[in-house]
Write a protein that holds these residues in place. Structure first.
Motif, PDB file in Angstrom:
ATOM      1  N   ASP A   1       8.934  10.860 -16.272  1.00  0.00           N
ATOM      2  CA  ASP A   1       8.939  12.237 -15.810  1.00  0.00           C
ATOM      3  C   ASP A   1       8.191  12.353 -14.487  1.00  0.00           C
ATOM      4  OD1 ASP A   1       6.285  12.006 -16.488  1.00  0.00           O
ATOM      5  OD2 ASP A   1       6.465  13.137 -18.351  1.00  0.00           O
ATOM      6  N   ARG A   2       8.051  13.592 -14.020  1.00  0.00           N
ATOM      7  CA  ARG A   2       7.512  13.783 -12.674  1.00  0.00           C
ATOM      8  C   ARG A   2       6.076  13.273 -12.543  1.00  0.00           C
ATOM      9  NH1 ARG A   2       6.909  19.644  -9.571  1.00  0.00           N
ATOM     10  NH2 ARG A   2       5.940  18.825  -7.665  1.00  0.00           N
ATOM     11  N   ASP A   3       5.203  13.645 -13.481  1.00  0.00           N
ATOM     12  CA  ASP A   3       3.795  13.250 -13.371  1.00  0.00           C
ATOM     13  C   ASP A   3       3.622  11.737 -13.520  1.00  0.00           C
ATOM     14  OD1 ASP A   3       3.168  15.895 -13.046  1.00  0.00           O
ATOM     15  OD2 ASP A   3       2.746  16.233 -15.169  1.00  0.00           O
ATOM     16  N   ALA A   4       4.245  11.165 -14.556  1.00  0.00           N
ATOM     17  CA  ALA A   4       4.140   9.715 -14.740  1.00  0.00           C
ATOM     18  C   ALA A   4       4.812   8.963 -13.596  1.00  0.00           C
ATOM     19  CB  ALA A   4       4.752   9.309 -16.080  1.00  0.00           C
ATOM     20  N   GLY A   5       5.936   9.481 -13.121  1.00  0.00           N
ATOM     21  CA  GLY A   5       6.617   8.843 -11.999  1.00  0.00           C
ATOM     22  C   GLY A   5       5.767   8.843 -10.738  1.00  0.00           C
ATOM     23  N   LEU A   6       5.022   9.942 -10.518  1.00  0.00           N
ATOM     24  CA  LEU A   6       4.131   9.984  -9.356  1.00  0.00           C
ATOM     25  C   LEU A   6       3.047   8.909  -9.468  1.00  0.00           C
ATOM     26  CD1 LEU A   6       3.222  11.387  -6.753  1.00  0.00           C
ATOM     27  CD2 LEU A   6       1.893  12.984  -8.171  1.00  0.00           C
ATOM     28  N   GLY A   7       2.510   8.730 -10.666  1.00  0.00           N
ATOM     29  CA  GLY A   7       1.498   7.687 -10.850  1.00  0.00           C
ATOM     30  C   GLY A   7       2.048   6.300 -10.598  1.00  0.00           C
ATOM     31  N   TRP A   8       3.244   6.015 -11.111  1.00  0.00           N
ATOM     32  CA  TRP A   8       3.836   4.702 -10.879  1.00  0.00           C
ATOM     33  C   TRP A   8       4.205   4.518  -9.407  1.00  0.00           C
ATOM     34  CZ3 TRP A   8       2.992   0.927 -13.811  1.00  0.00           C
ATOM     35  CH2 TRP A   8       2.901   1.069 -15.194  1.00  0.00           C
ATOM     36  N   TRP A   9       4.587   5.603  -8.747  1.00  0.00           N
ATOM     37  CA  TRP A   9       4.923   5.509  -7.325  1.00  0.00           C
ATOM     38  C   TRP A   9       3.689   5.116  -6.507  1.00  0.00           C
ATOM     39  CZ3 TRP A   9       4.001   9.673  -3.437  1.00  0.00           C
ATOM     40  CH2 TRP A   9       4.529   9.344  -2.195  1.00  0.00           C
ATOM     41  N   LEU A  10       2.566   5.765  -6.772  1.00  0.00           N
ATOM     42  CA  LEU A  10       1.347   5.441  -6.012  1.00  0.00           C
ATOM     43  C   LEU A  10       0.824   4.044  -6.374  1.00  0.00           C
ATOM     44  CD1 LEU A  10      -0.501   8.883  -6.224  1.00  0.00           C
ATOM     45  CD2 LEU A  10       0.773   7.926  -4.295  1.00  0.00           C
ATOM     46  N   GLY A  11       0.756   3.751  -7.691  1.00  0.00           N
ATOM     47  CA  GLY A  11       0.275   2.423  -8.097  1.00  0.00           C
ATOM     48  C   GLY A  11       1.189   1.310  -7.632  1.00  0.00           C
ATOM     49  N   GLY A  12       2.494   1.542  -7.713  1.00  0.00           N
ATOM     50  CA  GLY A  12       3.437   0.529  -7.248  1.00  0.00           C
ATOM     51  C   GLY A  12       3.351   0.310  -5.753  1.00  0.00           C
ATOM     52  N   ALA A  13       3.190   1.410  -4.985  1.00  0.00           N
ATOM     53  CA  ALA A  13       3.046   1.266  -3.534  1.00  0.00           C
ATOM     54  C   ALA A  13       1.799   0.466  -3.194  1.00  0.00           C
ATOM     55  CB  ALA A  13       2.994   2.656  -2.887  1.00  0.00           C
ATOM     56  N   LEU A  14       0.718   0.660  -3.958  1.00  0.00           N
ATOM     57  CA  LEU A  14      -0.514  -0.106  -3.700  1.00  0.00           C
ATOM     58  C   LEU A  14      -0.275  -1.600  -3.943  1.00  0.00           C
ATOM     59  CD1 LEU A  14      -4.067   0.995  -4.652  1.00  0.00           C
ATOM     60  CD2 LEU A  14      -3.332  -1.301  -5.257  1.00  0.00           C
ATOM     61  N   CYS A  15       0.364  -1.949  -5.058  1.00  0.00           N
ATOM     62  CA  CYS A  15       0.599  -3.366  -5.365  1.00  0.00           C
ATOM     63  C   CYS A  15       1.564  -4.002  -4.375  1.00  0.00           C
ATOM     64  CB  CYS A  15       1.133  -3.510  -6.783  1.00  0.00           C
ATOM     65  SG  CYS A  15      -0.035  -3.088  -8.083  1.00  0.00           S
ATOM     66  N   VAL A  16       2.711  -3.344  -4.169  1.00  0.00           N
ATOM     67  CA  VAL A  16       3.724  -3.919  -3.281  1.00  0.00           C
ATOM     68  C   VAL A  16       3.216  -3.986  -1.848  1.00  0.00           C
ATOM     69  CG1 VAL A  16       6.057  -3.592  -2.371  1.00  0.00           C
ATOM     70  CG2 VAL A  16       5.585  -3.170  -4.795  1.00  0.00           C
ATOM     71  N   GLY A  17       2.554  -2.909  -1.391  1.00  0.00           N
ATOM     72  CA  GLY A  17       2.013  -2.907  -0.025  1.00  0.00           C
ATOM     73  C   GLY A  17       0.977  -3.987   0.178  1.00  0.00           C
ATOM     74  N   THR A  18       0.149  -4.210  -0.826  1.00  0.00           N
ATOM     75  CA  THR A  18      -0.842  -5.291  -0.723  1.00  0.00           C
ATOM     76  C   THR A  18      -0.163  -6.652  -0.623  1.00  0.00           C
ATOM     77  OG1 THR A  18      -2.403  -3.970  -2.024  1.00  0.00           O
ATOM     78  CG2 THR A  18      -2.854  -6.321  -1.828  1.00  0.00           C
ATOM     79  N   GLY A  19       0.945  -6.820  -1.361  1.00  0.00           N
ATOM     80  CA  GLY A  19       1.680  -8.079  -1.262  1.00  0.00           C
ATOM     81  C   GLY A  19       2.258  -8.301   0.120  1.00  0.00           C
ATOM     82  N   PHE A  20       2.869  -7.274   0.718  1.00  0.00           N
ATOM     83  CA  PHE A  20       3.406  -7.418   2.080  1.00  0.00           C
ATOM     84  C   PHE A  20       2.281  -7.627   3.099  1.00  0.00           C
ATOM     85  CE2 PHE A  20       7.268  -4.723   0.726  1.00  0.00           C
ATOM     86  CZ  PHE A  20       7.921  -5.856   0.317  1.00  0.00           C
ATOM     87  N   TRP A  21       1.158  -6.942   2.901  1.00  0.00           N
ATOM     88  CA  TRP A  21       0.011  -7.099   3.797  1.00  0.00           C
ATOM     89  C   TRP A  21      -0.489  -8.541   3.769  1.00  0.00           C
ATOM     90  CZ3 TRP A  21      -5.027  -8.059   1.816  1.00  0.00           C
ATOM     91  CH2 TRP A  21      -6.057  -8.012   2.754  1.00  0.00           C
ATOM     92  N   ALA A  22      -0.614  -9.106   2.566  1.00  0.00           N
ATOM     93  CA  ALA A  22      -1.084 -10.488   2.462  1.00  0.00           C
ATOM     94  C   ALA A  22      -0.063 -11.467   3.012  1.00  0.00           C
ATOM     95  CB  ALA A  22      -1.399 -10.808   0.998  1.00  0.00           C
ATOM     96  N   GLN A  23       1.236 -11.190   2.813  1.00  0.00           N
ATOM     97  CA  GLN A  23       2.262 -12.086   3.345  1.00  0.00           C
ATOM     98  C   GLN A  23       2.186 -12.166   4.862  1.00  0.00           C
ATOM     99  OE1 GLN A  23       6.230 -10.646   2.982  1.00  0.00           O
ATOM    100  NE2 GLN A  23       7.196 -12.643   3.315  1.00  0.00           N
ATOM    101  N   ALA A  24       2.042 -11.019   5.524  1.00  0.00           N
ATOM    102  CA  ALA A  24       1.965 -11.031   6.991  1.00  0.00           C
ATOM    103  C   ALA A  24       0.733 -11.784   7.479  1.00  0.00           C
ATOM    104  CB  ALA A  24       1.957  -9.584   7.500  1.00  0.00           C
ATOM    105  N   LEU A  25      -0.392 -11.624   6.784  1.00  0.00           N
ATOM    106  CA  LEU A  25      -1.614 -12.325   7.192  1.00  0.00           C
ATOM    107  C   LEU A  25      -1.479 -13.834   7.000  1.00  0.00           C
ATOM    108  CD1 LEU A  25      -4.497 -12.045   8.222  1.00  0.00           C
ATOM    109  CD2 LEU A  25      -5.255 -11.757   5.847  1.00  0.00           C
ATOM    110  N   LEU A  26      -0.867 -14.251   5.884  1.00  0.00           N
ATOM    111  CA  LEU A  26      -0.702 -15.692   5.655  1.00  0.00           C
ATOM    112  C   LEU A  26       0.267 -16.310   6.660  1.00  0.00           C
ATOM    113  CD1 LEU A  26      -0.597 -15.892   1.749  1.00  0.00           C
ATOM    114  CD2 LEU A  26      -2.476 -16.509   3.276  1.00  0.00           C
ATOM    115  N   ASN A  27       1.294 -15.579   7.055  1.00  0.00           N
ATOM    116  CA  ASN A  27       2.211 -16.128   8.061  1.00  0.00           C
ATOM    117  C   ASN A  27       1.494 -16.365   9.384  1.00  0.00           C
ATOM    118  OD1 ASN A  27       4.485 -16.272   6.447  1.00  0.00           O
ATOM    119  ND2 ASN A  27       5.094 -14.162   6.868  1.00  0.00           N
ATOM    120  N   LEU A  28       0.540 -15.482   9.743  1.00  0.00           N
ATOM    121  CA  LEU A  28      -0.252 -15.707  10.963  1.00  0.00           C
ATOM    122  C   LEU A  28      -1.263 -16.830  10.775  1.00  0.00           C
ATOM    123  CD1 LEU A  28      -0.953 -12.139  12.368  1.00  0.00           C
ATOM    124  CD2 LEU A  28       0.349 -13.970  13.444  1.00  0.00           C
ATOM    125  N   ALA A  29      -1.815 -16.911   9.556  1.00  0.00           N
ATOM    126  CA  ALA A  29      -2.784 -17.979   9.290  1.00  0.00           C
ATOM    127  C   ALA A  29      -2.141 -19.357   9.348  1.00  0.00           C
ATOM    128  CB  ALA A  29      -3.446 -17.768   7.933  1.00  0.00           C
TER     129      ALA A  29
END
Length: 529
Positions: free
Chosen positions: A40-68
């Protein structure tokens, strides 16, 4: 300027670790979108924010490792505040991608614009990471490689959006889903590597951030922490999906149980037919449809099985129940498709017949039902014969559901007062004339049996010549108490109580009998002595 010098072992291992994080983050993004959609709307909002944090952290780390993975002739490091500053844009980009893919009816134009912005954002993410390496003098950027990196990232965004949209419409096997994510993540990784290669380090440049984040320890710690975060997020989504499936199974079970209870509440357990409550509910629904001009009229019949109570008192309730079980399929066989039969009481049935309006057609149906009830039933070695009293009410004469039921009951009671075994149509003004008509139909039934009826023949002449063209039979009834009863009085009674057929047969037999007698008299008159 000279191109970067790459150490093969460190570069390959770091690139593989970065690609693994990007693959897992992209795979997890599709799972997040599914979580957002099924909650539903409230639970979906929570998964949207939590999922964005996890996925965004993964992309952030991928870009840093490619430079490293770039091993330059000089020792370099990453400025921690700048690296951390790149984390928030990565989360925002992931949130935008998840939000866009969670929309069911987003226009294609907006999807394309969103894909371009996300591709630019991912390239900007690599640029921010590169800014964390402070060189003196500053690095230059190859425009061609930057454009190539943008195109590769944009292709990955478009391909990923289309693949995710198709997988959401029809869930593919896990191996096909992994292959799609593998291809998309390869495009993303190639774009980030191309972005890193676009950085041109001047010859003799020095790194001013050498004392900051650097070395193989950075790669291992970063990979382990981010992978742990992604795994925890994935497990949470799997647990949510399992809980959703259990909740859906429970909801389906409750719905099926409720439907079974509703069906049981609206059906008679003895015959399996609708009961009175179910019949009235269906009648109200059909009656609402009947208000439309394109829908035909309705007819409701109430059938009372005469003698069931006497049978029950004589043989017990078991015999009465078996009799009703015998009668139910017989009555069903006499109906047409679309007619609805229900059991109202222990010895009564209700019938809804949509589309019937002709009185003659309804009379034929009532006769079939009476014949089905009157046929003998063999129950526990006893041959039982019962009759039926049928009341008939029609729409639009009875202009709502309540009146249809009430008028059918009144007509059925009138048929019972008439002695049973007959059908009766409801007539307006029945309360005033009903008692007299019941008595009259009873006398008419006896009149047929006692031969109180007479036929008078009226000649029919041709208008031009005056010659005899035939005779017309006129029925008369000489009542022993009422005297001569007009056909205008007893013919409607015969029609209402189902005696018109029997009356017609009597007229035919009487006319034929009198004609035979006349011919015999003529024959005796001309026969020689």
């Amino acid at each position: 300027m000279s191109p970067p010098y790459l150490d093969a072992h460190f570069q390959l291992s770091t690139l593989l670790l970065g690609w693994a994080l990007g693959f897992y983050a992209l795979f997890l993004q599709g799972t997040v979108v599914r979580c957002v959609r099924r909650n539903d709307r409230d639970a979906g909002l929570g998964w949207w924010l939590g999922g964005a944090l996890c996925v965004g952290t993964g992309f952030w780390a991928q870009a840093l490792l490619n430079l490293a993975a770039l091993q330059l002739p000089i020792r370099v490091g990453f400025v921690a505040p700048v690296v951390l500053a790149a984390w928030m844009p990565a989360v925002v980009i992931s949130a935008a991608a998840i939000g866009m893919q969670s929309r069911l009816h987003l226009p294609l134009r907006l999807r394309f614009i969103g894909g371009v912005l996300i591709a630019v954002g991912l390239c900007l993410l690599t640029f921010i990471h590169a800014s964390a390496i402070v060189f003196q003098p500053s690095v230059a950027w190859d425009v061609g490689r930057l454009i190539g990196a943008l195109l590769l990232t944009l292709a990955g965004c478009l391909l990923g959006s289309l693949a995710l949209r198709r997988s959401l419409a029809a869930e593919p096997p896990w191996w096909r889903r992994c292959l799609l994510v593998l291809g998309v993540s390869a495009l993303f990784n190639a774009g980030q590597v191309c972005m890193a290669w676009a950085m041109q380090v001047p010859t003799g440049a020095e790194s001013l951030s050498v004392e900051h984040l650097a070395g193989e320890g950075l790669v291992q710690v970063l990979f382990g922490a981010v992978m742990l975060l992604l795994i925890m997020g994935h497990l949470s989504m799997r647990l949510d999906a399992r809980a959703q499936r259990r909740q859906q199974a429970l909801a389906d079970s409750l719905q099926a149980a409720q439907a079974a209870l509703d069906a049981a509440a609206q059906h008679d357990p003895l015959t399996g037919l609708l009961n009175r409550a179910g019949f009235e509910r269906l009648l109200h629904q059909r009656f609402e449809d009947a208000s439309a001009p394109a829908v035909g009229p309705l007819c409701v019949m109430r059938l009372h099985v005469d003698g069931v109570r006497t049978l029950t008192e004589t043989y017990g309730h078991a015999h009465g129940d078996q009799l009703l079980r015998h009668l139910a399929p017989r009555l069903q066989a006499a109906l047409r498709a679309g007619d609805v039969l229900a059991q109202a009481e222990s010895d009564e049935f209700l019938l809804l017949s949509p589309g019937r309006s002709d009185e003659h057609e309804l009379a034929q149906l009532a006769q079939r039902l009476s014949a089905a009830v009157h046929a003998p039933c063999l129950i526990d070695g006893h041959e039982l014969t019962v009759s039926a009293s049928i009341g008939i009410a029609r729409y639009p004469e009875s202009f709502n559901a309540r009146l249809l039921l009430s008028h059918a009951s009144d007509a059925m009671l009138t048929a019972r007062r008439a002695g049973g075994g007959v059908y009766c149509f409801h007539r307006s003004g029945e309360d005033q004339v009903g008692v007299d008509q019941v008595a009259l139909q009873r006398d008419l039934r006896h009149a047929i049996a006692r031969d109180e009826l007479t036929l008078h023949f009226q000649p029919k002449l041709r208008a031009g010549s005056g010659e005899l063209s035939g005779v017309e039979a006129l029925l008369r009834w000489q009542h022993p108490v009422r005297g001569l009863v007009s056909p205008a009085t007893f013919i409607p009674v015969a029609e209402r109580f189902g005696l018109i057929g029997e009356l017609g047969l009597w007229v035919l037999e009487a006319a034929c009998r009198q004609e035979v007698e006349r011919v015999q008299q003529l024959y005796r008159g001309i026969r020689p002595a």
